[in-house]
Design an enzyme around this catalytic site. Structure first.
Site, PDB file in Angstrom:
ATOM      1  N   CYS A   1      97.920 -29.151  21.100  1.00 51.02           N
ATOM      2  CA  CYS A   1      97.285 -27.987  21.739  1.00 51.02           C
ATOM      3  C   CYS A   1      96.277 -27.259  20.853  1.00 51.02           C
ATOM      4  O   CYS A   1      95.190 -26.908  21.306  1.00 51.02           O
ATOM      5  CB  CYS A   1      98.331 -27.022  22.278  1.00 51.02           C
TER       6      CYS A   1
ATOM      7  N   HIS B   1     102.590 -22.245  22.094  1.00 50.96           N
ATOM      8  CA  HIS B   1     101.590 -23.075  22.755  1.00 50.96           C
ATOM      9  C   HIS B   1     100.291 -22.274  22.820  1.00 50.96           C
ATOM     10  O   HIS B   1     100.314 -21.042  22.890  1.00 50.96           O
ATOM     11  CB  HIS B   1     102.084 -23.424  24.165  1.00 50.96           C
TER      12      HIS B   1
ATOM     13  N   SER C   1      98.702 -30.500  26.535  1.00 55.07           N
ATOM     14  CA  SER C   1     100.138 -30.215  26.519  1.00 55.07           C
ATOM     15  C   SER C   1     100.866 -31.468  26.980  1.00 55.07           C
ATOM     16  O   SER C   1     100.261 -32.356  27.582  1.00 55.07           O
ATOM     17  CB  SER C   1     100.440 -29.059  27.485  1.00 55.07           C
TER      18      SER C   1
END
Length: 242
Positions: free
Chosen positions: A68, A103, A120
């Protein structure tokens, strides 16, 4: 057999911005998500933009799988020539089954609409089409996607627009707004996000580093324990989604 290297997308004048963003996202998907447990590119968030753009160039040359954080840097690099496309980082801290996960995606704002680019393990936690009327609509869409995986979103951090100047010595501002969303009502979250989005569009926000010394920032701004700060980004996406 030498694996084929996906061609780096080139913007054509005939393309609409959504088509161009789609081409960038398709390219990132061709690089694939890095499941190996080894980070191929070191990304220090505090580096100046120019250094991070060097790393992005290296990613296009090496064509290795990415996670990410690398996708955010690559997304910035590939959208650099498009002044109508504003880019800003969106970070999530979630909780699932006794563990915390981090994330990050690249928020996009263009022509009055929000969307995102990213990578992802989960297809609905990366790119979102440029169709959300407000920043909070986009954030709530991510929150709803997380719920499907039984992740509860604890914190959302929004950075500032990243300058389109690839040689800038300024670092990316990763967390100008930090919302403890698990302790807030949605109406409250919406209000905070909309005020922030309006200030961003009016370009009146200055990086928090401008008015606080760099050394002070982790203490001042970060709401997570100091201990986590020291651990390099390496973990950031391995713990992305279970």
């Amino acid at each position: 057999v030498q694996p084929s290297v996906p061609p780096v997308p080139n913007y054509k004048l005939s393309m609409s911005i959504p088509e161009w963003l789609q081409a960038i996202q398709t390219y990132m998907k061709m690089l694939q998500y890095n499941h190996t447990g080894t980070q191929f590119f070191e990304i220090r968030k505090s580096r100046p933009l120019s250094g991070l753009m060097e790393t992005a160039r290296e990613m296009t040359r090496e064509s290795l799988p990415i996670k990410c954080l690398e996708a955010v840097i690559l997304g910035i690099y590939l959208t650099n020539g498009q002044p109508s496309v504003e880019r800003f980082p969106i970070s999530f801290k979630t909780h699932f089954s006794g563990n915390y996960f981090h994330h990050v995606v690249l928020g996009i704002y263009c022509n009055g609409r929000y969307g995102s680019l990213g990578m992802s393990r989960r297809s609905d936690l990366m790119d979102k089409p440029l169709m959300y009327r407000t920043l909070s609509d986009l954030i709530f869409e991510f929150e709803d996607s997380y719920k499907k995986y039984l992740h509860s979103v604890k914190k959302v951090k929004i950075g500032l627009y990243v300058p389109h100047e690839p040689h800038s010595f300024q670092p990316i501002e990763w967390k100008q707004l930090v919302l403890n969303v698990s302790k807030m009502m949605r109406t409250e979250v919406r209000k905070e996000l909309e005020k922030f989005a309006r200030d961003m569009r009016m370009k009146i926000l200055k990086p928090s580093s401008a008015h606080s010394p760099m050394k002070e920032r982790p203490r001042g701004k970060s709401l997570s324990p100091r201990r986590r700060q020291g651990s390099p980004q390496r973990r950031a996406c391995r713990r992305d989604k279970s």
